[in-house]
Write a protein that holds these residues in place. Structure first.
Motif, PDB file in Angstrom:
ATOM      1  N   ARG A  90      -8.432  -1.064   4.158  1.00  0.00           N
ATOM      2  CA  ARG A  90      -7.570  -2.070   3.529  1.00  0.00           C
ATOM      3  C   ARG A  90      -7.190  -3.200   4.470  1.00  0.00           C
ATOM      4  O   ARG A  90      -6.726  -4.252   4.011  1.00  0.00           O
ATOM      5  CB  ARG A  90      -6.305  -1.399   2.983  1.00  0.00           C
ATOM      6  CG  ARG A  90      -6.571  -0.313   1.960  1.00  0.00           C
ATOM      7  CD  ARG A  90      -7.347  -0.832   0.733  1.00  0.00           C
ATOM      8  NE  ARG A  90      -6.598  -1.852   0.042  1.00  0.00           N
ATOM      9  CZ  ARG A  90      -5.716  -1.605  -0.930  1.00  0.00           C
ATOM     10  NH1 ARG A  90      -5.494  -0.360  -1.312  1.00  0.00           N
ATOM     11  NH2 ARG A  90      -5.078  -2.595  -1.524  1.00  0.00           N
ATOM     12  N   LEU A 104       0.831  -1.200   0.000  1.00  0.00           N
ATOM     13  CA  LEU A 104       0.000   0.000   0.000  1.00  0.00           C
ATOM     14  C   LEU A 104       0.867   1.253   0.000  1.00  0.00           C
ATOM     15  O   LEU A 104       1.821   1.357   0.778  1.00  0.00           O
ATOM     16  CB  LEU A 104      -0.902   0.039   1.247  1.00  0.00           C
ATOM     17  CG  LEU A 104      -1.859  -1.129   1.480  1.00  0.00           C
ATOM     18  CD1 LEU A 104      -2.660  -0.882   2.762  1.00  0.00           C
ATOM     19  CD2 LEU A 104      -2.791  -1.295   0.300  1.00  0.00           C
ATOM     20  N   TRP A 150      -5.972   4.160   5.892  1.00  0.00           N
ATOM     21  CA  TRP A 150      -5.792   2.859   5.246  1.00  0.00           C
ATOM     22  C   TRP A 150      -6.184   1.661   6.113  1.00  0.00           C
ATOM     23  O   TRP A 150      -6.593   0.631   5.601  1.00  0.00           O
ATOM     24  CB  TRP A 150      -4.326   2.679   4.810  1.00  0.00           C
ATOM     25  CG  TRP A 150      -3.327   2.948   5.893  1.00  0.00           C
ATOM     26  CD1 TRP A 150      -2.731   4.130   6.167  1.00  0.00           C
ATOM     27  CD2 TRP A 150      -2.831   2.027   6.879  1.00  0.00           C
ATOM     28  NE1 TRP A 150      -1.880   4.022   7.249  1.00  0.00           N
ATOM     29  CE2 TRP A 150      -1.921   2.736   7.705  1.00  0.00           C
ATOM     30  CE3 TRP A 150      -3.057   0.684   7.124  1.00  0.00           C
ATOM     31  CZ2 TRP A 150      -1.249   2.127   8.763  1.00  0.00           C
ATOM     32  CZ3 TRP A 150      -2.386   0.080   8.184  1.00  0.00           C
ATOM     33  CH2 TRP A 150      -1.499   0.800   8.987  1.00  0.00           C
TER      34      TRP A 150
END
Length: 469
Positions: free
Chosen positions: A342, A328, A338
């Motif tokens: 994610r 990422l 994030w």
């Protein structure tokens, strides 16, 4: 820099470059030195050097950077008024290459003559060619008294900024000299064998078969007697081996040893590599756990271009498995951007924080670092490190581990940082850790495996465990 640059191309400066005029190389080295003193990294300036010149220029540049403090002090004796930057850079380049009288890369008069030729070829320096010529020839005549005049200059003696030397004297009063001595040596090329594709003993035999001598280091490492281009390493393109310093190879086993390595596919081991580029430690984590492990590694870096390097590293090593790793482009200091989306907002079992630092432990491989850093950088980077530690700690499950590391020898980025963190986090405990490792062959005794203590960069490691509420 490229993987092979860490092998130390600072020997045999003219090797393989005889067809290229020394004057052209000196002109490039002086330009690179001027840029570095202006704040650009050695990697960036070398990328601008034409490919045919680059190996020789890098070799000479590294030699200059390792003697720059001495050269600048001599230049001040020869010319108390600082010349314009391009003139000063060329003059200091020549002086630095003349510094070691017993191991000169070229004959003194050849070096002086070619320096003058380089000056004449440069529009920015041409008018000062007679001045440079006079300074260098005076140096050859009066070398001994000039050296005596700078004998007590701390920066000249150790070829590090004065503040750097004084900081080490304060941080490591018993060992500051051996740290500086190690910094001024060329680092060896060190390999990490991909344990999924072989052992270090097997690879050592493969190297011996092509006349490359290597000695075992650590659990999966080899130290080469002489550096070689990575393309010359057997199986490099197929992912059998990576270039990684022996101290850096401690990260994966320190973090993972003792953890249940993803035996339950319904509860995979969740690992975060928070500052992952260029991907060496991410790859080592995956190599350590193996292809069958139930694991989810999240590798972060704030720079998308550096994330591409992580992907390239994993692809070469055959580790780019979507079920095991995601890369990422994200800021580790802003998990709200994030972590929920994610990572599903799930706590991590293990976190590797290889934090941004001064890189004061890897000066052997990157001799430009000492001249790029400012003393104020230490406090600024320490603030970043503290912020990352405090931000990532809540993402770790109770019983989980966070490995904090820096390639620094300064206490503010290591021991002092961890002491401050522990003082403010009562749910954190310090597990047995190497602490500060000194660069070179001095290795802090009793803190690393016996066969690692012979050769590694300067590093700091602290393994922290979160206690249950």
């Amino acid at each position: 820099m490229t993987p092979s640059s860490g092998t130390g191309l600072g020997t045999g400066a003219g090797a393989g470059m005889h067809s290229i005029a020394l004057a052209s190389q000196l002109q490039q080295v002086a330009g690179a030195l001027q840029d570095i003193l202006g704040g650009r990294s050695g990697s960036a300036v070398l990328d601008d050097v034409p490919a045919p010149l680059r190996p020789g220029v890098q070799a000479l540049l590294f030699q200059v950077l390792r003697k720059l403090g001495w050269a600048q002090a001599i230049r001040r004796q020869l010319a108390p008024r600082t010349p314009r930057p391009p003139v000063d850079a060329l003059l200091c380049t020549a002086l630095a290459l003349l510094a070691d009288a017993e191991h000169l890369p070229y004959e003194p008069f050849t070096l002086v003559n070619q320096t003058i030729e380089a000056a004449k070829q440069s529009s920015a320096v041409r008018a000062q060619a007679p001045f440079i010529n006079a300074c260098l020839r005076r140096f050859l005549r009066e070398r001994a008294p000039l050296q005596q005049a700078i004998a007590n200059d701390l920066q000249a003696q150790w070829n590090h900024p004065r503040w750097w030397v004084q900081r080490l004297q304060k941080d490591h009063p018993q060992h500051w000299q051996q740290i500086l001595e190690a910094n001024n040596l060329q680092a060896p090329m060190v390999l990490r064998i991909n344990k999924q594709k072989g052992t270090s003993a097997q690879y050592q035999k493969a190297l011996a078969a092509i006349d490359i001598e290597a000695s075992l280091v650590g659990e999966s490492g080899l130290v080469l007697r002489r550096g070689v281009p990575v393309q010359a390493l057997p199986g490099f393109a197929e992912g059998m081996v990576s270039v990684q310093d022996a101290a850096a190879q401690l990260a994966a086993p320190l973090l993972l040893s003792g953890l249940e390595l993803g035996q339950d596919p319904h509860q995979p081991l969740r690992v975060l590599d928070a500052c992952a580029a260029p991907g060496g430690k991410t790859a080592h984590l995956l190599e350590w756990m193996g292809p069958e492990a139930a694991v989810q590694v999240t590798a972060l870096d704030i720079d998308p271009l550096r994330c591409a390097r992580i992907d390239d590293t994993l692809q070469r090593l055959g580790l780019q498995r979507p079920e095991q790793v995601q890369v990422l482009a994200a800021d580790a200091g802003r998990p709200q951007d994030w972590w929920p989306q994610r990572c599903g907002g799930q706590l991590f079992d293990a976190i590797l924080l290889d934090a941004p630092c001064t890189a004061s432990g890897i000066v052997r491989r990157h001799p430009d670092v000492r001249w790029l850093r400012r003393e104020t950088d230490i406090a600024q980077l320490a603030q970043t490190q503290a912020r990352l530690l405090a931000t990532l700690w809540p993402l770790l499950r109770p019983g989980g581990r966070l490995l904090y590391c820096t390639c620094s020898v300064f206490l503010a980025e290591g021991e002092q940082q961890v002491k401050a963190f522990l003082a403010h986090h009562t749910d954190a405990g310090l597990l047995p850790s190497p602490g500060h490792l000194w660069p070179g062959k001095s290795g802090k005794p009793g803190t690393v495996p016996d066969n690692l203590s012979g050769e590694h960069d300067g590093f700091f490691y602290a393994l922290l465990q979160k206690t249950a509420p």
